[in-house]
Design an enzyme around this catalytic site. Structure first.
Site, PDB file in Angstrom:
ATOM      1  N   ARG A 180     -12.158  -6.795   0.976  1.00 57.65           N
ATOM      2  CA  ARG A 180     -10.924  -7.214   1.635  1.00 57.65           C
ATOM      3  C   ARG A 180     -11.228  -7.555   3.086  1.00 57.65           C
ATOM      4  NH1 ARG A 180     -11.045  -3.743   4.944  1.00 57.65           N
ATOM      5  NH2 ARG A 180      -9.270  -4.638   6.017  1.00 57.65           N
ATOM      6  N   GLY A 181     -10.201  -8.040   3.787  1.00 64.82           N
ATOM      7  CA  GLY A 181     -10.401  -8.471   5.168  1.00 64.82           C
ATOM      8  C   GLY A 181     -10.762  -9.955   5.144  1.00 64.82           C
ATOM      9  N   ALA A 182     -10.107 -10.723   6.033  1.00 69.58           N
ATOM     10  CA  ALA A 182     -10.193 -12.189   5.939  1.00 69.58           C
ATOM     11  C   ALA A 182     -11.630 -12.731   5.945  1.00 69.58           C
ATOM     12  CB  ALA A 182      -9.358 -12.809   7.061  1.00 69.58           C
ATOM     13  N   GLN A 196      -5.487   1.320   5.068  1.00 66.49           N
ATOM     14  CA  GLN A 196      -6.786   0.824   5.544  1.00 66.49           C
ATOM     15  C   GLN A 196      -7.148   1.415   6.912  1.00 66.49           C
ATOM     16  OE1 GLN A 196      -4.377  -1.035   4.180  1.00 66.49           O
ATOM     17  NE2 GLN A 196      -5.122  -2.908   3.234  1.00 66.49           N
ATOM     18  N   ASP A 249      -5.436 -12.742   9.690  1.00 65.94           N
ATOM     19  CA  ASP A 249      -5.724 -13.374   8.396  1.00 65.94           C
ATOM     20  C   ASP A 249      -5.574 -14.887   8.456  1.00 65.94           C
ATOM     21  OD1 ASP A 249      -4.984 -10.448   7.648  1.00 65.94           O
ATOM     22  OD2 ASP A 249      -6.111 -11.310   5.973  1.00 65.94           O
ATOM     23  N   ASN A 282      -1.147 -11.218  10.097  1.00 65.48           N
ATOM     24  CA  ASN A 282      -2.068 -10.079   9.949  1.00 65.48           C
ATOM     25  C   ASN A 282      -1.327  -9.031   9.120  1.00 65.48           C
ATOM     26  OD1 ASN A 282      -4.635  -8.790  10.556  1.00 65.48           O
ATOM     27  ND2 ASN A 282      -3.497  -7.388  11.846  1.00 65.48           N
ATOM     28  N   LYS A 283      -2.009  -7.946   8.837  1.00 63.49           N
ATOM     29  CA  LYS A 283      -1.462  -6.887   7.978  1.00 63.49           C
ATOM     30  C   LYS A 283      -0.031  -6.519   8.375  1.00 63.49           C
ATOM     31  CE  LYS A 283      -2.872  -5.344   5.106  1.00 63.49           C
ATOM     32  NZ  LYS A 283      -2.496  -5.867   3.754  1.00 63.49           N
TER      33      LYS A 283
END
Ligand code: MRU
Length: 359
Positions: A46-48, A215, A256, A266-267
């Protein structure tokens, strides 16, 4: 120090299974495009920026899966060259497999633009003129490695740029995980903090726990403790209180997708953080490589927001915490308007409002 998050290992895509951290550090080897897509959907990777690399490596996996080499593999990061590809499959055959895999991987998660950016880069290479399918695959492999390596270089460069904004003794609040785990290695928002500590500054980190999937509590806190950086976890509901008490010097988050005007996805929860930071005049920084900037979108209104399962909100670590009949809403990201962002930190420099991200 760079912890390798994702690499090509003997024809598989090997990743740290982030669902298990911090309890267990396990590398899993994904051997099919289906397995890779499941890993992306379930946030094992995960994570862009890491999703971009997963997309590029996923296309290599599609080739590996379709044309199995007896007792061996084509792609392995221990080697710059690939094994000889059989002469039978044509360039058209391989392009067909790449198209199908591209569509499948692109359908996993909609928000992080890095995924589409990396798949696009790979497909552009596949459309060049080649003398043989082997030459085409060697070029694709070289491109995938470049996407991986450039990500680390961009993170280290943006880390240095952002570190200039932090002072010795600062306490930095961050959200979700934008560390080495979310990239090829080193990280974006955490990369800024790591670069500052590597230059001798003492930085304290506040990590939002980041519900629903935690996260921040699980991954950001783990990365900080691995490096000996003091970290304090808070629930998102505590943010206004801690800022009102003057406990936070600045906020640094990842991204993201950043639209041309600086609006940043973003998140989920990042927007709230930015509003609170604005109220208490705490600088709010976004740190991201240029692969996260989507100049095709004039503003954040056009950024697609991933909607995830209700069950992620109604449970924690698989344990139900809500009545079965209650509904839950679970947008995975939000968009912070550019006017709440003090600066966007990229590998090219520190961009301030009015944002011109085209350079
Ligand atoms: O749903 P996730 O865990 O993939 O969301 C990740 C984030 O929102 C990160 O902040 C973002 O991708 C930047 S990672 C360097």
């Amino acid at each position: 120090m760079v912890i390798p998050t994702i690499h090509m290992k003997q024809g598989s895509v090997a990743i740290i299974d982030q669902r298990l951290l911090p309890g267990e550090y396990r590398i899993i080897e994904l051997r099919s495009v289906d397995a890779l897509c499941d890993a992306i959907k379930q946030l094992a990777i995960r994570g862009a920026p890491a999703l971009g690399v997963a997309g590029a490596f996923g296309l290599l996996l599609a080739v590996e899966e379709n044309w199995k080499i007896p007792q061996g593999f084509y792609f392995d990061m221990e080697s710059e060259n690939i094994a000889q590809f059989p002469s039978g499959p044509t360039i058209d055959d391989v392009q067909g497999v790449l198209r199908k895999a591209s569509d499948q991987i692109a359908a996993t998660r909609p928000t992080a633009v890095n995924l589409f950016w990396a798949i696009g880069r790979m497909n552009n290479v596949s459309r060049q003129n080649f003398d043989s399918t082997h030459a085409m695959l060697q070029a694709l492999y070289t491109e995938a490695l470049a996407i991986h390596d450039e990500d680390i270089e961009m993170c280290m460069a943006l880390g240095k740029n952002g570190a200039e904004l932090l002072a010795d003794g600062d306490t930095v609040l961050t959200h979700c995980n934008a560390g080495g785990l979310a990239t090829s290695g080193f990280g974006t928002a955490l990369g800024v903090i790591f670069a500052a500590t590597e230059s001798g500054k003492r930085i304290n980190v506040y990590a939002d726990e980041t519900r629903p999937l935690l996260q921040g509590a699980r991954l950001t806190a783990w990365e900080c403790t691995q490096r000996g950086i003091p970290v304090t976890i808070i629930c998102e509901g505590m943010v206004a209180h801690v800022m009102s008490k003057g406990l936070i010097s600045s906020v640094v988050v990842g991204a993201d997708r950043i639209a041309a005007n600086g609006d940043t996805a973003n998140k989920i929860g990042t927007f709230t953080l930015a509003l609170v930071a604005h109220r208490f005049r705490v600088p709010f920084y976004v740190a991201a490589p240029s692969s996260t900037i989507d100049l095709s979108l004039p503003s954040g209104l056009e950024i697609p927001i991933e909607q995830r399962s209700e069950m992620e909100v109604k449970s924690i670590a698989g344990v139900s915490i809500a009545p079965e009949d209650a509904r839950a809403n679970n947008p995975a990201f939000d968009v912070t308007p550019h006017d709440l962002i003090t600066a966007i930190i990229t590998e090219k420099g520190v961009h301030r409002t009015p944002f011109d991200l085209s350079g």
